[in-house]
Design an enzyme around this catalytic site. Sequence first.
Site, short mmCIF file in Angstrom:
data_model
loop_
_atom_site.label_atom_id
_atom_site.label_comp_id
_atom_site.label_asym_id
_atom_site.label_seq_id
_atom_site.Cartn_x
_atom_site.Cartn_y
_atom_site.Cartn_z
N ARG A 1 -9.21 1.16 9.27
CA ARG A 1 -8.67 -0.14 9.62
C ARG A 1 -9.63 -0.93 10.52
O ARG A 1 -9.31 -2.05 10.92
CB ARG A 1 -7.37 0.10 10.39
CG ARG A 1 -6.21 -0.72 9.93
CD ARG A 1 -5.06 -0.22 10.77
NE ARG A 1 -3.88 -0.96 10.59
CZ ARG A 1 -2.85 -0.58 9.83
NH1 ARG A 1 -2.91 0.53 9.13
NH2 ARG A 1 -1.78 -1.30 9.78
N LYS B 1 0.84 -1.22 0.00
CA LYS B 1 0.00 0.00 0.00
C LYS B 1 0.87 1.27 0.00
O LYS B 1 0.64 2.18 -0.77
CB LYS B 1 -0.93 0.02 1.23
CG LYS B 1 -1.78 -1.22 1.40
CD LYS B 1 -2.65 -1.16 2.62
CE LYS B 1 -1.92 -1.08 3.95
NZ LYS B 1 -1.13 -2.29 4.31
N ARG C 1 12.00 -1.41 10.77
CA ARG C 1 10.96 -0.97 11.71
C ARG C 1 10.86 -1.92 12.89
O ARG C 1 11.02 -3.13 12.73
CB ARG C 1 9.60 -0.91 10.98
CG ARG C 1 9.29 0.46 10.45
CD ARG C 1 8.09 0.50 9.54
NE ARG C 1 6.88 -0.17 10.02
CZ ARG C 1 5.72 -0.12 9.37
NH1 ARG C 1 5.61 0.57 8.23
NH2 ARG C 1 4.66 -0.75 9.83
N ARG D 1 0.35 -8.77 13.65
CA ARG D 1 -0.28 -7.75 12.79
C ARG D 1 -1.18 -8.43 11.76
O ARG D 1 -2.26 -7.93 11.44
CB ARG D 1 0.79 -6.90 12.09
CG ARG D 1 1.49 -5.93 13.04
CD ARG D 1 2.81 -5.44 12.48
NE ARG D 1 2.68 -4.68 11.26
CZ ARG D 1 3.69 -4.48 10.41
NH1 ARG D 1 4.88 -4.98 10.65
NH2 ARG D 1 3.50 -3.78 9.33
N ARG E 1 12.19 -5.49 4.78
CA ARG E 1 12.00 -4.06 4.48
C ARG E 1 13.01 -3.20 5.26
O ARG E 1 13.27 -3.43 6.42
CB ARG E 1 10.58 -3.64 4.87
CG ARG E 1 10.41 -2.13 4.81
CD ARG E 1 8.98 -1.68 4.88
NE ARG E 1 8.26 -2.16 6.04
CZ ARG E 1 6.96 -1.98 6.22
NH1 ARG E 1 6.24 -1.38 5.29
NH2 ARG E 1 6.37 -2.42 7.30
P1 AP5 Z 1 4.96 -1.52 1.81
O1 AP5 Z 1 4.61 -0.75 0.58
O2 AP5 Z 1 5.61 -0.81 2.94
O3 AP5 Z 1 3.67 -2.30 2.33
P2 AP5 Z 1 2.45 -1.77 3.21
O4 AP5 Z 1 1.24 -2.48 2.75
O5 AP5 Z 1 2.42 -0.26 3.20
O6 AP5 Z 1 2.92 -2.31 4.62
P3 AP5 Z 1 2.96 -1.64 6.06
O7 AP5 Z 1 3.70 -2.62 6.95
O8 AP5 Z 1 3.53 -0.26 6.03
O9 AP5 Z 1 1.48 -1.59 6.39
P4 AP5 Z 1 0.81 -1.66 7.74
O10 AP5 Z 1 -0.55 -1.44 7.27
O11 AP5 Z 1 1.00 -2.81 8.62
O12 AP5 Z 1 1.60 -0.53 8.56
P5 AP5 Z 1 1.19 0.90 9.03
O13 AP5 Z 1 2.40 1.74 8.99
O14 AP5 Z 1 -0.04 1.37 8.34
O15 AP5 Z 1 5.89 -2.75 1.34
C1 AP5 Z 1 6.48 -3.63 2.29
C2 AP5 Z 1 7.81 -4.18 1.74
O16 AP5 Z 1 7.56 -4.94 0.56
C3 AP5 Z 1 8.81 -3.07 1.32
O17 AP5 Z 1 10.11 -3.50 1.61
C4 AP5 Z 1 8.62 -2.94 -0.19
O18 AP5 Z 1 9.82 -2.52 -0.84
C5 AP5 Z 1 8.24 -4.37 -0.58
N1 AP5 Z 1 7.27 -4.40 -1.68
C6 AP5 Z 1 6.22 -3.56 -1.89
N2 AP5 Z 1 5.53 -3.92 -3.00
C7 AP5 Z 1 6.17 -5.01 -3.50
C8 AP5 Z 1 5.94 -5.86 -4.63
N3 AP5 Z 1 4.91 -5.63 -5.48
N4 AP5 Z 1 6.77 -6.90 -4.83
C9 AP5 Z 1 7.81 -7.14 -3.99
N5 AP5 Z 1 8.10 -6.36 -2.91
C10 AP5 Z 1 7.28 -5.32 -2.67
O19 AP5 Z 1 0.75 0.62 10.55
C11 AP5 Z 1 1.70 0.32 11.55
C12 AP5 Z 1 1.00 0.28 12.91
O20 AP5 Z 1 0.44 1.58 13.20
C13 AP5 Z 1 -0.20 -0.67 13.02
O21 AP5 Z 1 0.21 -1.99 13.33
C14 AP5 Z 1 -1.01 -0.01 14.15
O22 AP5 Z 1 -0.45 -0.29 15.40
C15 AP5 Z 1 -0.83 1.47 13.87
N6 AP5 Z 1 -1.87 2.01 12.98
C16 AP5 Z 1 -1.68 2.54 11.73
N7 AP5 Z 1 -2.85 2.92 11.20
C17 AP5 Z 1 -3.81 2.62 12.13
C18 AP5 Z 1 -5.22 2.74 12.15
N8 AP5 Z 1 -5.90 3.27 11.08
N9 AP5 Z 1 -5.89 2.31 13.24
C19 AP5 Z 1 -5.24 1.82 14.31
N10 AP5 Z 1 -3.89 1.65 14.36
C20 AP5 Z 1 -3.18 2.06 13.26
#
Ligand code: AP5
Length: 214
Positions: free
Chosen positions: A88, A13, A161, A172, A127
Amino acid sequence: MIAVLLGPPGSGKGTQAKQLLAERGWPQLSTGDMLRSAIAENTDLGKRAKAIMDRGELVSDEVVIGLIQDRMGKPDCKAGIVLDGFPRTIPQAHALDAMLTKVKRAVTRCVLFEIPDESLVKRLSGRRTCLKCGAMYHVESARPKKEGVCDNCGSSPLVQRDDDHADVIRKRLSVYHAQTAPIADHYEQQGKLHKLDASRAPKEVYLALIQALA
Ligand code: AP5
């Protein structure tokens, strides 16, 4: 355009939201990035959020709804918005609908990034992120030109991270399936859901995403 990117952790994403920002100019509203900024600034919110995020659990609906509400009011959000990691939970999805209705707007499309869990543990544990500009890398599939140095801003080191360790990744994923995946039905009922195969290469995913948002 108000796009919701929905999908499990590591489904790509953030990678795709950054591409949309670069090519279309739509700001990426990532609640994860907002919370990590609060942690980096050592605010009260950051201190509370860190413990929750390190366990792989969700921060309270009230907190993240407040963050999104503030950010959506900024002038750069008028033409388009890409929501990454929000909503979420079902209450967050209802709150988003309500806040958009108030300003006579609505979600245009929700794109669901589909990919098996097994691929995600590998993606996330490899990552690496630039602490300065947030650019993302992967130890196998997206290496920087110079080891440990960000191609985008030249700073180092590139770090892992705290929630990208195998045990927290599994937590997660279980939280995603229990609390976030049901949001797909919310948008399907509104005729706004589009699913894409997120296991393909980033460029192919981007092409599919552009088609989904057309
Ligand atoms: P990446 O693009 O970073 O993937 P992502 O889907 O964005 O993954 P995240 O881990 O950032 O999502 P998340 O939803 O768990 O974390 P968030 O920060 O929102 O890609 C990942 C890796 O894969 C990278 O190395 C990339 O290079 C590689 N990659 C990407 N695309 C690829 C492809 N097509 N092929 C191969 N490799 C690829 O949330 C973190 C924490 O914050 C949560 O756990 C929670 O505690 C809190 N939080 C955030 N938002 C909320 C909310 N709305 N409500 C409550 N808590 C929240």
